[in-house]
Design a protein around this motif. Structure first.
Motif, PDB file in Angstrom:
ATOM      1  N   VAL A   6       1.058  -1.176  -0.089  1.00  0.00           N
ATOM      2  CA  VAL A   6      -0.018  -0.055   0.035  1.00  0.00           C
ATOM      3  C   VAL A   6       0.938   1.137   0.012  1.00  0.00           C
ATOM      4  O   VAL A   6       1.746   1.516   0.937  1.00  0.00           O
ATOM      5  CB  VAL A   6      -0.907  -0.034   1.228  1.00  0.00           C
ATOM      6  CG1 VAL A   6      -1.816   1.188   1.222  1.00  0.00           C
ATOM      7  CG2 VAL A   6      -1.667  -1.455   1.441  1.00  0.00           C
ATOM      8  N   LYS A  27       1.563  -6.546  -6.056  1.00  0.00           N
ATOM      9  CA  LYS A  27       0.528  -5.512  -6.306  1.00  0.00           C
ATOM     10  C   LYS A  27       0.802  -4.594  -5.484  1.00  0.00           C
ATOM     11  O   LYS A  27       0.691  -4.449  -4.264  1.00  0.00           O
ATOM     12  CB  LYS A  27      -0.874  -5.783  -6.695  1.00  0.00           C
ATOM     13  CG  LYS A  27      -1.873  -4.911  -6.921  1.00  0.00           C
ATOM     14  CD  LYS A  27      -3.153  -5.546  -7.003  1.00  0.00           C
ATOM     15  CE  LYS A  27      -3.559  -6.401  -8.330  1.00  0.00           C
ATOM     16  NZ  LYS A  27      -4.908  -6.843  -8.442  1.00  0.00           N
ATOM     17  N   LEU A  29      -0.826  -0.877  -4.351  1.00  0.00           N
ATOM     18  CA  LEU A  29      -2.171   0.019  -4.488  1.00  0.00           C
ATOM     19  C   LEU A  29      -1.856   1.543  -3.856  1.00  0.00           C
ATOM     20  O   LEU A  29      -1.410   1.619  -2.907  1.00  0.00           O
ATOM     21  CB  LEU A  29      -3.091  -0.692  -3.496  1.00  0.00           C
ATOM     22  CG  LEU A  29      -3.416  -2.155  -3.691  1.00  0.00           C
ATOM     23  CD1 LEU A  29      -4.564  -2.618  -2.634  1.00  0.00           C
ATOM     24  CD2 LEU A  29      -4.293  -2.220  -5.139  1.00  0.00           C
ATOM     25  N   ALA A 121      -6.402   3.563  -5.840  1.00  0.00           N
ATOM     26  CA  ALA A 121      -6.931   2.386  -5.163  1.00  0.00           C
ATOM     27  C   ALA A 121      -6.928   2.839  -3.718  1.00  0.00           C
ATOM     28  O   ALA A 121      -5.795   2.799  -3.213  1.00  0.00           O
ATOM     29  CB  ALA A 121      -6.168   1.168  -5.611  1.00  0.00           C
ATOM     30  N   LEU A 137     -11.283  -2.007  -0.387  1.00  0.00           N
ATOM     31  CA  LEU A 137     -11.091  -0.786  -1.297  1.00  0.00           C
ATOM     32  C   LEU A 137     -12.194   0.219  -1.126  1.00  0.00           C
ATOM     33  O   LEU A 137     -13.440  -0.200  -0.972  1.00  0.00           O
ATOM     34  CB  LEU A 137     -10.576  -1.019  -2.669  1.00  0.00           C
ATOM     35  CG  LEU A 137      -9.411  -2.154  -2.880  1.00  0.00           C
ATOM     36  CD1 LEU A 137      -9.125  -2.476  -4.199  1.00  0.00           C
ATOM     37  CD2 LEU A 137      -8.227  -1.398  -2.055  1.00  0.00           C
ATOM     38  N   GLU A 143      -9.135  -6.791  -2.259  1.00  0.00           N
ATOM     39  CA  GLU A 143      -7.999  -7.819  -2.668  1.00  0.00           C
ATOM     40  C   GLU A 143      -7.240  -8.608  -1.710  1.00  0.00           C
ATOM     41  O   GLU A 143      -7.407  -8.265  -0.387  1.00  0.00           O
ATOM     42  CB  GLU A 143      -6.722  -6.652  -3.069  1.00  0.00           C
ATOM     43  CG  GLU A 143      -7.099  -5.896  -4.173  1.00  0.00           C
ATOM     44  CD  GLU A 143      -6.792  -6.328  -5.498  1.00  0.00           C
ATOM     45  OE1 GLU A 143      -6.537  -7.517  -5.665  1.00  0.00           O
ATOM     46  OE2 GLU A 143      -7.301  -5.573  -6.687  1.00  0.00           O
TER      47      GLU A 143
END
Length: 485
Positions: A6, A27, A29, A121, A137, A143
């Protein structure tokens, strides 16, 4: 196995690239829908440049920045010199470079290695159990990943959702930041000016542009929301420095309240905190971005080992036990610099006489240099592994001879693997030539202590050193750090 990060600042992007390089699905965000042009951080210290060199990024960044090897404080007209020429590093300077350029290089690497970066996001919820972590989210989506790392800044949502305390305090001091064009002749150095009305820090970008960090005693009642005007900056520079620096342009500015805070914990189960989400401090010392990059380098290989299923059970806990003390040390040093700059009237009277004695004291100046640069960081040896001389110490970028050809050690780091430097010629660890360990058989003696064998962690610190160990001993140490074959 997968990791969600994040925050797409320098810390998060460094971490994403490292995990992707190790083959982990990652990933990122990022709450902001677009890249921000705000660039508070402006410096990369030597150890961070070494870490970037391991990842093949340092050369390109050095070409874009300005190399500064001195800090020249002026206290009521008296000029001092603090040396940042690091003899133990390939980077004997501070690199002055806007944060945006560092972020761009880190993002390009992360994307090129397969990391997914999603902007717009916003994380609003978090839940974890023994199988992983789910983040909610804004807008209703979610997620899931095996681990989550909060790199989302001083106002971290991840930290808040974990209910982790952020101990410390906000300074009642308003800091003004601005990028300014000065026509006056200043040396190629970080230029602090400390006067009765406040303090100014002026590191150069080149071509006459400087980052101005200003604490103005006479403007502490101004709300942080009020825009910064050119005349305010010009007036502050004139009063505090005692010189007309011939300010002609200003291209970016902001003001904010400085803080000194640290997360009480860096790990809660499967969730970790890094960078500004874990620690914030005064901008004096310019250590924020570098400390966050070093957090990422420490955590990434440990997460990769956990995702790969071979991490020893104690390994993830060492992120907090190693990096929390470093964060505390950075907070203490930057707080000391702030106190010296904002000294009360009685201290200001003696400051011009006391400061030279402190800066010119060899032990004090050497300790400060190693702390600011990050080159002095060492880590404790975990109780579960073998101790040895120099274990936990930074390993320099050793010149090597491999197969009769010259090489540099850092060229073999950066992909999440351990490196075993072996100058014994015994070829005792062929079974470890797999995804966890890179074995380098070196011609001639190593130059790190008196070791013939060095097991290096993926972040460039010694895990174990020995002089002509028995093959069985080397295999046992590899099992302790890297799990069974």
């Amino acid at each position: 196995m997968s990791v969600i990060i994040v925050g797409a600042g320098p810390t998060g992007l460094m971490l994403a690239g490292d995990l992707a390089a190790a083959g982990i699905r990652v990933k990122v965000l990022e709450r902001r829908a677009e890249e921000s042009n705000v660039t508070r951080a402006f410096a990369l210290h030597a150890r961070s440049l070494e870490l970037l060199a391991m990842r093949g990024l340092a050369e390109g960044l050095v070409a874009q920045g300005l190399q500064v090897a001195e800090v020249r404080p002026r206290i009521k007209g008296r000029e001092l010199v603090f040396n940042m020429r690091h003899p133990e590093s390939r980077f004997p300077y501070v690199l002055i470079l806007g944060q945006a350029r560092t972020e761009a290089a880190l993002e390009e690497r992360a994307r090129g290695l397969g990391a997914e970066i999603v902007r717009g996001a916003e994380v609003t919820g978090l839940a974890q159990d023994g199988d992983g972590v789910t983040v909610t989210l804004a807008g209703g989506g979610s997620e899931h990943a095996d681990y989550v790392v909060g790199c989302d800044g001083a106002h971290s949502v991840v930290r808040r959702l974990l209910s982790v305390g952020f101990s410390g305090r906000s300074y009642d001091t308003r800091i003004l930041l601005a990028d300014v064009l000065l026509e006056a002749d200043l040396p190629l150095a970080v230029n602090p000016f400390i006067g009765d009305d406040g303090a100014v820090l002026l590191p150069p970008y080149g071509d006459g542009w400087f980052r101005a960090t200003i604490w103005d005693r006479t403007r502490q009642g101004v709300p942080v929301e009020e825009p910064v005007h050119l005349e305010e900056v010009r007036d502050a520079l004139l009063r505090i420095t005692g010189r007309d620096l011939q300010l002609s342009q200003m291209r970016w500015s902001t003001r904010f309240l400085s803080e000194r805070r640290q997360a009480r914990r860096y790990r809660v189960g499967r969730v970790f905190l890094a960078g500004d989400a874990a620690h914030v401090h005064s901008p004096l010392g310019a250590m924020g971005m570098s400390t966050g990059l070093q957090d990422a380098a420490n955590l990434s290989w440990k997460l990769a080992a956990a995702c790969g299923g071979w991490a020893p059970p104690w390994l993830l806990d060492t992120y907090e036990s190693e990096r929390h003390p470093v964060g505390r040390m950075v907070l203490r040093l930057t707080d000391l610099l702030r106190r010296m700059s904002e000294a009360p009237a009685p201290v200001r009277l003696i400051r011009p006489y006391v400061a030279p004695a402190i800066i010119n004291h060899p032990r004090v100046s050497e300790a400060a240099r190693l702390t600011l640069s990050g080159l002095g960081v060492t880590y404790p040896v975990p109780a579960a592994v073998a101790d040895s001389p120099l274990a936990g110490s930074r390993v320099p970028d050793l010149p090597l001879t491999i197969g009769g050809r010259p090489a540099r050690l850092y060229d073999y780091l950066g992909d999440g693997r351990f490196v075993l430097l072996d100058a014994t010629g015994a070829q005792v660890v062929d079974e470890w030539r797999h995804g966890r360990v890179r074995v380098l058989e070196c011609d001639g003696p190593l130059l790190f202590g008196k070791a013939s064998t060095v097991l290096m962690r993926p972040d460039g610190y010694a895990a174990w050193t020995a002089s002509y160990p028995e093959p069985a001993r080397t295999r046992e140490v590899l099992r302790q750090w890297c799990g069974p074959v």
